[in-house]
Scaffold this active site. Structure first.
Site, PDB file in Angstrom:
ATOM      1  N   SER A 233       0.837  -1.200   0.000  1.00  0.00           N
ATOM      2  CA  SER A 233       0.000   0.000   0.000  1.00  0.00           C
ATOM      3  C   SER A 233       0.880   1.261   0.000  1.00  0.00           C
ATOM      4  O   SER A 233       1.680   1.435  -0.914  1.00  0.00           O
ATOM      5  CB  SER A 233      -0.945  -0.051   1.207  1.00  0.00           C
ATOM      6  OG  SER A 233      -1.995   0.865   1.067  1.00  0.00           O
ATOM      7  N   ASP A 380      -9.216  -5.116  -5.470  1.00  0.00           N
ATOM      8  CA  ASP A 380      -8.670  -4.036  -4.640  1.00  0.00           C
ATOM      9  C   ASP A 380      -9.547  -2.796  -4.849  1.00  0.00           C
ATOM     10  O   ASP A 380      -9.680  -2.302  -5.971  1.00  0.00           O
ATOM     11  CB  ASP A 380      -7.223  -3.755  -5.051  1.00  0.00           C
ATOM     12  CG  ASP A 380      -6.522  -2.788  -4.105  1.00  0.00           C
ATOM     13  OD1 ASP A 380      -7.100  -1.720  -3.818  1.00  0.00           O
ATOM     14  OD2 ASP A 380      -5.401  -3.094  -3.656  1.00  0.00           O
ATOM     15  N   HIS A 412      -8.320  -4.963  -0.711  1.00  0.00           N
ATOM     16  CA  HIS A 412      -7.028  -4.351  -0.371  1.00  0.00           C
ATOM     17  C   HIS A 412      -6.498  -4.832   0.981  1.00  0.00           C
ATOM     18  O   HIS A 412      -5.339  -5.205   1.105  1.00  0.00           O
ATOM     19  CB  HIS A 412      -7.203  -2.829  -0.369  1.00  0.00           C
ATOM     20  CG  HIS A 412      -5.927  -2.070  -0.219  1.00  0.00           C
ATOM     21  ND1 HIS A 412      -5.040  -1.896  -1.245  1.00  0.00           N
ATOM     22  CD2 HIS A 412      -5.393  -1.434   0.852  1.00  0.00           C
ATOM     23  CE1 HIS A 412      -4.002  -1.183  -0.825  1.00  0.00           C
ATOM     24  NE2 HIS A 412      -4.191  -0.890   0.454  1.00  0.00           N
TER      25      HIS A 412
END
Ligand code: NAG
Ligand code: NAG
Ligand code: NAG
Ligand code: NAG
Ligand code: NAG
Ligand code: NAG
Length: 483
Positions: A233, A380, A412
């Site tokens: 991320s 995601d 995600h």
């Protein structure tokens, strides 16, 4: 007997019991612990008395955490200061000691800057520390540069400070258990420029240069050292930029592996998706951080913030003293466009968008020459998987060496947890020269060129087992998915 069989069957019963929790809590955009549904505690500022032991003060109150006189004349990657035994108290399992390096780097505009890298030494390295008497056996020969998602524009939320209290996901613990040094750069730099990609890439590469200059003093076997990088991320943003910039900015630096999980290539698109969502606070920090080093965009943003009403400049800028977790709470599900005089039009203004295009879009600053593993959930919700595949295809056309996993299950946050063992397997392959098997997934690592592998891996409830299971208990050295 049945219970024992369950244990042998890797806690089958526990899996069932916990499945409900996972279903309830698994599909959040923010990084939550699937067992509790709570935000991971890394970016939560410790409450007084909630932790025991002595700790370093926050960076803005720490005299060591400032560049010494004349630092501007040093070269990128030069060491400016070393702090041995940096953490008075270490709360990361499998770490025996830490040291910090303050180093020279360059910001997004290539202006001289500095930052701090914190290095975590594995317990297995105990005979190799300076002054240790013993046989020098078990000495570490690998270092992983671990970029944690900071999510904050507060210098006092720098990883080097917050990691004293807790690590976010247990990944550091697992890497330390493999005998690797872990190096965490404060890649946002002194202004905490969250989502300033070039800044993050430079700071990551210069931290690596600097730490490799001194790690031999701490017993790392420099004659055969291997170096990996890993981030998910926000951390993937930093590792991704470092990979792209490495060839031009640090051509002499040898990095053996890069692992990029849950990448969100274009912050402008991510901001749109986070608006009004649980992650709206990260719209605030990324908008501020991605533009703070660009004078025109910064001035424009400050000018367009409303001074009246509930969605005002004071509230917006209050993010400057918040950790990532605090900012999520403060702006939870807000419409961030409300803070701007002309709403979305101000965000869409070319002054802001060109600043983001310059500094907060991956895939535009060079081709990674480092063997890389990318992993991302097809669903995601912060960034569609095809944004990452388009970027990877382009890298591959220019000669990159990439294994790309697309997981058809989860979003995600799920992929953060499910990707961990595959990330470790890839790092094991590149740092140890042997196929890592802890995930039980056959990794089709290409020797050259690129491979895209589709996997269907659910969020594995065994991640919920406590630290002792993995570090000193029966899970030590075990994978989750037996063949
Ligand atoms: C940073 O770099 C820019 C572009 O080269 C330059 O205009 C600016 O004056 C520099 N700022 C500082 C503080 O050195
Ligand atoms: C090393 O050995 C000496 C003599 O045996 C002992 O006094 C000293 O405490 C040892 N130091 C360490 C770090 O183990
Ligand atoms: C700014 O917003 C906050 C809450 O969002 C509010 O408490 C404060 O009164 C506002 N300030 C002004 C000047 O309107
Ligand atoms: C990033 O996304 C925005 C919004 O979709 C788009 O306008 C912009 O062109 C993208 N930037 C790049 C460099 O692709
Ligand atoms: C990704 O897929 C979506 C939906 O299928 C599509 O709208 C979008 O244009 C695609 N983006 C890219 C970069 O291919
Ligand atoms: C992984 O390999 C090690 C050593 O070759 C072996 O002991 C272990 O059982 C393997 N684990 C799995 C999950 O296959």
């Amino acid at each position: 007997m049945t219970f024992l069989r369950c244990i042998q069957n890797r806690f089958g019963v526990l899996r069932l019991l916990l499945l409900g929790l996972v279903l309830v809590h698994g599909a959040r955009a923010v990084h939550t612990d699937p067992s509790t549904g709570k935000l991971v505690r890394y970016s939560v500022r410790p409450r007084a008395n909630s932790v025991t032991g002595n700790y370093l003060p926050p960076p803005t109150a720490d005299a060591w955490y400032k560049a010494p006189e004349g630092w501007q004349s040093a070269k990128p990657g030069d060491v400016l200061r070393i702090r041995e035994h940096a953490y008075p108290t270490i709360n990361i399992p499998n770490a025996i000691d830490t040291f910090q390096v303050l180093y020279r780097t360059s910001d997004s505009l290539d202006n001289a800057s500095w930052s701090v890298a914190t290095v975590y030494i594995p317990k297995s390295h105990r005979n190799c520390l300076p002054g240790s008497n013993a046989t020098k056996s078990g000495c570490s020969h690998a270092m992983v540069v671990y970029d944690v998602p900071s999510d904050s524009v507060s210098p006092d939320a720098a990883p080097g400070y917050l990691l004293q209290f807790q690590e976010p996901y247990g990944e550091m613990r697992d890497m330390l258990a493999r005998g690797w040094f872990i190096m965490v750069p404060d890649y946002e730099g002194p202004e905490a420029a969250f989502c300033a990609g070039v800044q993050a890439g430079h700071a990551t590469l210069d931290a690596t240069r600097a730490v490799l200059k001194v790690a031999g003093q701490f017993g790392l076997e420099m004659d055969r050292v291997k170096v990996g990088m890993w981030g998910y991320s926000g951390g993937a943003f930093a590792v991704g930029f470092a990979s792209e910039l490495a060839e031009t900015y640090a051509p002499e630096l040898v990095i053996d592996a890069a692992v990029v999980g849950g990448s969100s290539p274009n912050i402008s698109k991510v901001d749109e998706r986070m608006n009004k969502a649980t992650t709206a606070g990260l719209f605030v920090t990324s908008l501020y951080g991605a533009t703070v080093q660009q004078p025109e965009a910064h001035a424009f943003l400050l000018k367009q913030l409303r001074t009246e009403g509930l969605y005002n400049k004071t509230k917006f800028l209050s993010a400057l003293t918040m950790t990532g977790a605090e900012v999520l709470g403060a702006f939870w599900q807000e419409d961030i466009f409300n803070y701007l005089e002309n709403g979305r039009d101000d965000f869409d203004n070319p002054i802001i968008q060109s600043a983001i295009d310059r500094d907060a879009v991956m895939g535009l600053h060079g081709t990674p020459r480092i063997p890389s593993f990318y992993y991302k959930a097809v669903y995601d919700e912060l960034s569609p998987v095809n944004e990452t595949s388009v970027m990877i295809d382009d890298f591959c056309r220019h000669g990159a060496n990439i294994l790309f996993h697309q997981n058809t299950i989860g979003g995600h946050n799920d992929e953060l947890w499910t990707g961990r063992l595959r990330a470790l397997d890839y790092l094991t392959a590149k740092l140890e020269g042997k196929v890592g098997n802890s995930s039980g997934v056959k990794m089709d690592i290409p020797a050259t060129g690129c491979v895209t592998q589709t996997v269907s891996l659910p969020l594995e409830t065994l991640y919920l087992l406590p630290d002792w299971w993995w570090t000193t208990g029966p899970g030590l050295g075990q994978g989750l998915f037996p063949k």
